[in-house]
Write a protein that holds these residues in place. Structure first.
Motif, PDB file in Angstrom:
ATOM      1  N   ALA A 299       0.830  -1.201   0.000  1.00  0.00           N
ATOM      2  CA  ALA A 299       0.000   0.000   0.000  1.00  0.00           C
ATOM      3  C   ALA A 299       0.871   1.261   0.000  1.00  0.00           C
ATOM      4  N   VAL A 300       2.025   1.216   0.684  1.00  0.00           N
ATOM      5  CA  VAL A 300       2.961   2.347   0.655  1.00  0.00           C
ATOM      6  C   VAL A 300       3.445   2.587  -0.773  1.00  0.00           C
ATOM      7  N   GLY A 306       1.446   7.105  -6.862  1.00  0.00           N
ATOM      8  CA  GLY A 306       0.363   8.006  -7.222  1.00  0.00           C
ATOM      9  C   GLY A 306       0.640   9.443  -6.811  1.00  0.00           C
ATOM     10  N   TYR A 307       1.204   9.622  -5.625  1.00  0.00           N
ATOM     11  CA  TYR A 307       1.492  10.966  -5.106  1.00  0.00           C
ATOM     12  C   TYR A 307       2.482  11.702  -6.006  1.00  0.00           C
ATOM     13  N   SER A 308       3.520  11.003  -6.426  1.00  0.00           N
ATOM     14  CA  SER A 308       4.545  11.632  -7.267  1.00  0.00           C
ATOM     15  C   SER A 308       3.974  12.062  -8.611  1.00  0.00           C
ATOM     16  N   PHE A 330      -6.656  17.495  -3.858  1.00  0.00           N
ATOM     17  CA  PHE A 330      -7.413  16.441  -3.171  1.00  0.00           C
ATOM     18  C   PHE A 330      -6.740  15.086  -3.375  1.00  0.00           C
ATOM     19  N   MET A 331      -6.333  14.799  -4.604  1.00  0.00           N
ATOM     20  CA  MET A 331      -5.702  13.512  -4.901  1.00  0.00           C
ATOM     21  C   MET A 331      -4.396  13.352  -4.130  1.00  0.00           C
ATOM     22  N   ALA A 332      -3.591  14.428  -4.079  1.00  0.00           N
ATOM     23  CA  ALA A 332      -2.315  14.349  -3.364  1.00  0.00           C
ATOM     24  C   ALA A 332      -2.545  14.147  -1.867  1.00  0.00           C
ATOM     25  N   GLY A 333      -3.514  14.856  -1.310  1.00  0.00           N
ATOM     26  CA  GLY A 333      -3.808  14.716   0.115  1.00  0.00           C
ATOM     27  C   GLY A 333      -4.342  13.345   0.460  1.00  0.00           C
ATOM     28  N   PHE A 334      -5.160  12.800  -0.428  1.00  0.00           N
ATOM     29  CA  PHE A 334      -5.712  11.454  -0.233  1.00  0.00           C
ATOM     30  C   PHE A 334      -4.592  10.431  -0.114  1.00  0.00           C
ATOM     31  N   LEU A 335      -3.622  10.511  -1.024  1.00  0.00           N
ATOM     32  CA  LEU A 335      -2.534   9.531  -1.042  1.00  0.00           C
ATOM     33  C   LEU A 335      -1.517   9.780   0.066  1.00  0.00           C
ATOM     34  N   ALA A 336      -1.221  11.054   0.343  1.00  0.00           N
ATOM     35  CA  ALA A 336      -0.236  11.371   1.381  1.00  0.00           C
ATOM     36  C   ALA A 336      -0.695  10.926   2.757  1.00  0.00           C
ATOM     37  N   MET A 423       9.411   9.019  -4.146  1.00  0.00           N
ATOM     38  CA  MET A 423       9.610   7.786  -4.914  1.00  0.00           C
ATOM     39  C   MET A 423      10.656   6.886  -4.249  1.00  0.00           C
ATOM     40  N   LEU A 424      11.709   7.479  -3.696  1.00  0.00           N
ATOM     41  CA  LEU A 424      12.707   6.693  -2.980  1.00  0.00           C
ATOM     42  C   LEU A 424      12.083   6.030  -1.752  1.00  0.00           C
ATOM     43  N   GLY A 425      11.188   6.745  -1.069  1.00  0.00           N
ATOM     44  CA  GLY A 425      10.494   6.162   0.085  1.00  0.00           C
ATOM     45  C   GLY A 425       9.691   4.935  -0.299  1.00  0.00           C
ATOM     46  N   GLY A 426       9.007   4.996  -1.424  1.00  0.00           N
ATOM     47  CA  GLY A 426       8.263   3.826  -1.885  1.00  0.00           C
ATOM     48  C   GLY A 426       9.171   2.681  -2.269  1.00  0.00           C
ATOM     49  N   ALA A 427      10.318   3.002  -2.877  1.00  0.00           N
ATOM     50  CA  ALA A 427      11.254   1.961  -3.306  1.00  0.00           C
ATOM     51  C   ALA A 427      11.825   1.190  -2.117  1.00  0.00           C
TER      52      ALA A 427
END
Length: 476
Positions: A299-300, A306-308, A330-336, A423-427
């Motif tokens: 999920a992370v 999506g956030y990036s 809204f989309m960025a806040g939803f994912l963050a 993106m590095l955080g997701g990786a």
């Protein structure tokens, strides 16, 4: 099939308890949004302190504050009182935070860097105590894998309300025709009043059970490195650092970017930020729900990707267009909203694994280390970005005219760094091993051992530290 002992059976935390416990998130989130977005700009624009000096002050305070978190987490884990382990720290943190808020948000005329540093230290100390005690308490309150995602989702959603309430202040002031110079003071009074109410609700309505511990296990300094070196926890620490640095970087530059680059007023930018924050009220529980379907670490990865992509689209927003601007915000806040929900819930899973191996609660210390990463990110996000802006010709003083080149540099600073770090955080989640199946086995063993402790007498160690002797059945 052998039936699991009663203590091993998962029992969902009642919603009423979860919502009451989440009340501490109200002032914590309000402080986060006010300090990261509005306070630095207030000291620069309205009090006339140089951008580089403000950035240096925030960086200096964070560097002092970081090792304090480790001491706080260690102290919390060792606390055993008639009022509980984390409850007493929640009570202690409230007045410290209130003192810092009062002097930091209502400064007299002519203050300088020394004043800012002193009261930032006090405010961050109180905020650290409340934050660490809250998340560590949550780990013990919801011990099971999916229940944790649910509780941390609720905590984040309630925090959205606190942040949105703080954001409403500049919006209301602009609608009234009031100067935005008073926004910070009004936010300060709001947080000052809300803190004791929220803490009282948590202390009154939330139960706390101190987990049993194995006698004779002492924590040594080298055990810090043993915790950090755990592959699963090392991934969380690096991911948490990146996922705090990306949005924190953006927060420090948010008002500059949306007013000078995107053509919004301060009130309009605050409305868009409110949309971003309020999206978390929906996004936090749904990202927690997604984690129960595909696991937390996957999920992370979904959230960061999506956030990036959404961040990249911000430059396509027509200047001053509220309707178009509301969609990506809204989309960025939803994912963050899923970032902290998921990494904090994963840290609780690590705490279970450590307690199974070491026989002692380390949740406070583990959360202290994850909070340290957020503070390092906060120090660099404000210190570095303000320093960069001061060197590329951007002028923060209210009413100043910036060159197109300075605005372009502002846009680059606002977008490139956050996208790379998120993106590095997701990786970091690739190869993560502590999934739902492994955690279920850890909880089964812990619950069985705890059930045996519940039947054993409590023995005081000669050193005076309360501990529970290992029952014969548990040592086999």
């Amino acid at each position: 099939m052998t039936q699991a002992p009663p203590a091993a059976r998962a029992r969902a935390l009642p919603l009423s308890t979860a919502f009451a416990f989440a009340a501490t998130s109200l002032p914590i989130s309000a402080v986060a949004i006010a300090v990261s977005v509005y306070l630095p700009r207030h000291y620069a624009s309205h009090l006339g302190i140089d951008l580089a000096l403000i950035g240096a002050a925030f960086f200096f305070v964070r560097m002092i504050d970081i090792p304090i978190d480790g001491l706080l987490g260690w102290s919390m884990d060792k606390t055993r009182s008639r009022w509980g382990r984390y409850r007493i720290w929640t009570i202690l943190g409230a007045p410290v935070l209130m003192a810092g808020i009062y002097f930091l948000f209502m400064p007299p005329e002519g203050v300088g860097r020394a004043y800012l540093i002193i009261w930032l230290l006090v405010m961050y100390l109180g905020n650290s105590i409340l934050t660490l005690s809250h998340v560590a308490w949550a780990a013990t309150l919801a011990p099971h894998y999916d229940d944790r995602s649910r509780l941390f989702g609720i905590m984040t959603a309630i925090g959205v309300i606190g942040a949105a309430a703080a954001l409403a202040i500049p919006i209301i002031n602009e609608a009234r025709g009031a100067s935005d110079a008073g926004n910070v003071a009004t936010m300060g009074w709001f947080i000052f009043a809300m803190t004791p109410i929220a803490v009282a609700l948590v202390v009154w309505r939330t139960p706390e059970k101190i987990a049993p511990e194995v006698a004779g296990q002492q924590f040594r300094m080298r055990d810090y490195w043993a915790l950090i070196a755990r592959p699963s926890f090392a991934r969380i620490l690096l991911a948490d650092l990146c996922l705090a640095l990306g949005p924190g970087w953006m927060s420090a530059l948010y008002l500059f970017f949306f007013t000078d680059s995107r053509g919004y007023t301060t009130g309009q930018a605050s409305i868009l930020l409110a949309i971003y924050i309020l999206a978390g009220f929906v996004g936090a529980p749904l990202m927690g729900r997604l984690a129960t379907k595909i696991s937390k670490h996957r999920a992370v990865m979904v959230a960061t990707t999506g956030y990036s992509l959404v961040l990249i689209s911000l430059m396509a927003i027509p200047k001053g267009n509220m309707l178009v601007g509301a969609v990506p915000m809204f989309m960025a806040g939803f994912l963050a909203a899923g970032f902290n929900v998921l990494t904090r819930a994963m840290t609780a899973d690590i705490a279970d694994e450590v307690r199974l191996e070491q026989g002692r609660e380390r949740a406070g210390l583990l959360y202290a280390m994850t909070v340290m990463t957020s503070k390092i990110a906060g120090a660099f996000s404000i210190g570095l970005t303000f320093f960069v802006l001061s060197k590329v010709g951007y002028i923060a003083t209210e009413g100043a005219a910036n060159t197109p080149e300075a605005i372009h540099n502002l846009e680059l600073a606002y977008l490139i760094g956050p996208v790379a770090f998120v993106m590095l955080g997701g990786a970091c989640m690739f190869g993560y091993k502590l999934g739902p199946e492994r955690h279920a086995e850890i909880r089964r063993q812990l619950d069985e051992r705890d059930a045996l402790y519940d039947e054993a007498p409590i023995i005081e160690v000669v050193s005076g530290e309360a501990a529970i002797a290992v029952p014969p059945q548990a040592s086999r």
